[in-house]
Write an enzyme that holds these catalytic residues in place. Structure first.
Site, mmCIF file in Angstrom:
data_model
loop_
_atom_site.group_PDB
_atom_site.id
_atom_site.type_symbol
_atom_site.label_atom_id
_atom_site.label_comp_id
_atom_site.label_asym_id
_atom_site.label_seq_id
_atom_site.Cartn_x
_atom_site.Cartn_y
_atom_site.Cartn_z
ATOM 1 N N ASP A 6 -4.259 10.577 9.590
ATOM 2 C CA ASP A 6 -2.956 10.020 9.940
ATOM 3 C C ASP A 6 -2.364 10.655 11.187
ATOM 4 O O ASP A 6 -2.503 11.852 11.429
ATOM 5 C CB ASP A 6 -1.986 10.191 8.767
ATOM 6 C CG ASP A 6 -2.279 9.174 7.668
ATOM 7 O OD1 ASP A 6 -2.178 7.967 7.954
ATOM 8 O OD2 ASP A 6 -2.643 9.583 6.556
ATOM 9 N N GLU B 298 0.871 -1.173 0.000
ATOM 10 C CA GLU B 298 0.000 0.000 0.000
ATOM 11 C C GLU B 298 0.907 1.221 0.000
ATOM 12 O O GLU B 298 1.660 1.447 0.933
ATOM 13 C CB GLU B 298 -0.874 -0.042 1.262
ATOM 14 C CG GLU B 298 -1.860 1.090 1.361
ATOM 15 C CD GLU B 298 -2.535 1.132 2.739
ATOM 16 O OE1 GLU B 298 -2.601 0.100 3.420
ATOM 17 O OE2 GLU B 298 -2.963 2.226 3.132
ATOM 18 N N TYR C 166 -11.289 -2.914 5.100
ATOM 19 C CA TYR C 166 -10.240 -2.377 5.971
ATOM 20 C C TYR C 166 -10.861 -2.110 7.338
ATOM 21 O O TYR C 166 -11.680 -1.218 7.488
ATOM 22 C CB TYR C 166 -9.706 -1.082 5.360
ATOM 23 C CG TYR C 166 -8.448 -0.502 5.974
ATOM 24 C CD1 TYR C 166 -8.248 -0.443 7.346
ATOM 25 C CD2 TYR C 166 -7.441 0.011 5.150
ATOM 26 C CE1 TYR C 166 -7.099 0.100 7.883
ATOM 27 C CE2 TYR C 166 -6.279 0.569 5.677
ATOM 28 C CZ TYR C 166 -6.126 0.609 7.049
ATOM 29 O OH TYR C 166 -4.988 1.160 7.583
#
Lengths: 259, 395
Positions: free
Chosen positions: A59, A48, A171
């Site tokens: 993030d 990824e 995910y």
């Protein structure tokens, strides 16, 4: 290679998948090629590659810093696709980026560039299913998977919709919060794995950094683990980066295979 | 043209571009907001706080001297007189009360100039909810008195050192916090930005400004003004005063920060004029006009007024601009400073540098006649916080 095919192979071997994330261009496009090779050598099943965006709200500090290094190193979407095209990997490659970069390039062009450069899946952390219809259609047309995230906070009704639309793998966000390496496995992770009832493979990310954690998560019923910050930490240290990336990938892959 | 709350968009703008983790929180917030926005008990309580704590209604003041100088009849909506010195408290009292009704244990917020942060600190103290405010490290320096004000009221100020260290980065950091603590924490967004329902909800809480103007101008002039002028960063004071006039025959002017130069490079904009110069994009959970480069990287914006220094803008403003219902325009740093001094000297009112942009536009545009005969300027805040900046600009 399509993601589903990879998971099928691994299932036959009874192995969990290691999905390894690094940010493209951190700190240079050349280094990225070397690092990806090291991860593959260590046993990563899927790569990824982050396409750096200036405002990465999902993030944590580690990956933010990696993204900043990549942007400072001059990484752009154009260079990203050129770098990817030259990789010649025999495993699936996924792009992870924020929606504005896709939107600005044009959804159609972005997905076609993905398909042309050998990318088989797209993860967009700031694109929930409510806003994803356009991208989803284009992805289907180009045989690129759009990978959706589910979180511990995801309600049953939303879960149904996500599972119906997601392809490649689902995910699972292991815990509330942003990305970042942690030492433990959250209790909520096991519960979430049980809640996600689907034939589509399930991969768990956020906070995984050791082979032990990887084994625990596969044992709890996941089909793969996604590891990012732990690799980006190594890149940040600038010490023996390829060797250490390879070694950590090997440890994680062994954990995933054992679990 | 009126938007229903159940719709998440204004035309093509708005929406909910956020990590999956936050979606249930947005759904929950929307449900609570829909439940309480017309609830008699909630509104009675909110009115009480707006009146007795915030000091509403704020006056609509006929600025005789400024009118003579600029050559147009000017009324000032005195949000600078609201407790805390800015319109920001209208929103934080609304959201604070809602957070209380929702049983949230903690409030987080972002702030640029520190005005919203201060208003959050006030609401947090009033409602007894612990409050933490993210503020760009650069802004904590240029607005250190506001940092101290927040701390005095028991709010923790967290300096943000990532990116450009301004409002945009403070929003990023607040969103990260919210993602991690979404079950217990209310994110008190300070402008008409972010994912739905924030742009709608913040607009509604700020609409008290425009609702008052409707009554006040009728009393003084027996008619609505020809135009309303408001400075626009994220756009909460603008939407607050515009919204009750959107369906009326009143021209609306959204004055953005022209900064030092209207130029844009690959990395930065020397201005913050998002409606004037931005392009469609996705930032902070919404589709709107965004200052960005050709790849979609968000630019660092710039303005003498920290509260206007933002690379995005509220989605409803982008929509109203697209359909021609409002006119986007701008004032440069230097023009805003001139107008700041005009208002100080002529009226004895020290306006915020943000609001000075609106005054500056009236100064420029009055002569052309485009503003008509009667103008209302939203003086969104007072200028005490800017004195060091202004002193620094004097050679």
């Amino acid at each position: 290679m399509r993601i589903a095919e990879k998971f099928k192979q691994l299932k036959a071997k009874k192995e969990g998948a290691l999905i390894a994330y690094i940010c493209a261009g951190d700190p240079t496009p050349e280094a990225t090629k070397e690092y990806v090779t090291a991860l593959v050598r260590g046993g990563a099943d899927i790569i990824e590659l982050g396409m750096p965006f200036s405002d990465p709200v999902a993030d944590g500090p580690t990956i933010q810093a990696g993204i900043q290094r990549a942007l400072d190193g001059g990484m752009t979407p154009d260079i990203y696709f050129r770098t990817i095209s030259s990789l010649k990997l025999h495993i699936p490659l996924i792009v992870m980026t924020y929606y504005n970069l896709i939107f600005k390039r044009g959804l159609d062009k972005f997905v076609k560039d993905c398909a042309a450069s050998g990318i088989s899946g797209i993860i967009v952390p700031d694109l929930p299913p409510e806003e994803s219809d356009d991208l989803l259609q284009i992805c289907r047309k180009n045989e690129v998977d759009l990978i959706f995230l589910v979180a511990p906070t995801t309600t049953e009704s939303r879960m149904k919709r996500i599972l119906a639309e997601g392809t490649g793998f689902i995910y699972l966000v292991a815990r509330l919060g942003v990305t970042g390496a942690r030492a433990d496995v959250a209790v909520s992770t096991g519960e979430l794995i049980k809640r996600v009832n689907t034939p589509t493979p399930k991969a768990v990310g956020f906070g995984i950094s050791t082979g032990y954690q990887a084994a625990e998560i596969i044992r709890a019923g996941a089909d793969g683990v996604i590891v990012g910050s732990a690799f980006v930490n190594i890149i940040e240290s600038r010490k023996n980066v390829p060797q250490r990336l390879e070694a950590l990938a090997r440890e994680l892959k062994e954990g995933a295979a054992r679990g | 043209m009126r938007q229903e709350l159940t719709s998440t968009k204004f035309g093509k703008y708005g929406g909910q571009f956020v990590p999956e983790i936050l979606m249930p929180a947005l759904v929950e917030l929307t449900e609570y907001y829909e439940k309480y926005k017309d609830d008699a008990v909630f509104n009675e309580e909110l009115d009480h706080y707006l009146k007795d704590f915030a000091g509403r209604p704020s006056p609509l003041y006929f600025a005789r001297n400024l009118s003579r100088e600029y050559g147009v009849k000017i009324y000032l909506k005195r949000e600078d007189l609201i407790h805390g010195g800015a319109h920001k408290l209208n929103n934080t009292l609304g959201q604070g009360l809602l957070a209380k009704y929702m049983g949230k244990k903690r409030i987080i917020a972002e702030t640029g100039a520190g005005q919203h942060g201060t208003a959050c600190a006030m609401a947090g103290a009033t409602f007894g909810i612990p409050t933490e405010v993210y503020m760009g490290a650069k802004d904590t320096v240029r607005q250190r008195m506001n940092v101290y004000r927040m701390e005095l009221m028991g709010t923790k100020v967290i300096p943000v050192k990532s990116g450009s260290q301004t409002l945009k980065d403070a929003i990023n950091e607040a969103m990260r916090d919210w993602v991690a603590n979404v079950e217990t924490t209310h994110y008190m967004i300070g402008s008409v930005v972010g994912p739905h329902p924030f742009p709608t909800m913040v607009r509604d809480f700020q609409s008290v400004i425009g609702k008052e103007v409707r009554l006040q101008i009728m009393e003084k002039e027996g008619r609505f003004p020809d135009s309303i002028v408001a400075c626009t960063g994220g756009g909460s004071n603008a939407m607050g005063i515009f919204h009750p006039f959107v369906e009326e025959d009143v021209d609306l002017f959204a004055v953005e920060a022209g900064g030092s130069d209207m130029k844009t490079t690959d990395k930065e904009a020397l201005h913050s004029a998002t409606l004037c110069k931005g392009e469609d994009g996705i930032l902070h959970g919404m589709r709107t006009k965004v200052l960005q480069n050709k790849y979609g990287q968000i630019l660092e914006s710039s303005s003498i007024a920290a509260g206007l220094d933002y690379a995005g803008v509220g989605p409803e403003l982008a929509y109203l601009a697209d359909i021609g219902r409002l006119k986007p325009c701008y004032s440069m740093d230097s023009e805003a400073l001139d107008a700041f001094h005009d208002l100080c000297r002529l009226e004895g009112i020290i306006p915020a540098l943000e609001s000075s942009h609106a005054v500056a536009y009236v100064k420029k545009a009055a002569a052309s006649g485009e503003l008509g005969d009667i103008v209302v300027i939203n003086i969104s805040g007072r200028g005490d916080k800017d004195l060091e900046t202004v002193m620094g600009m004097r050679k």
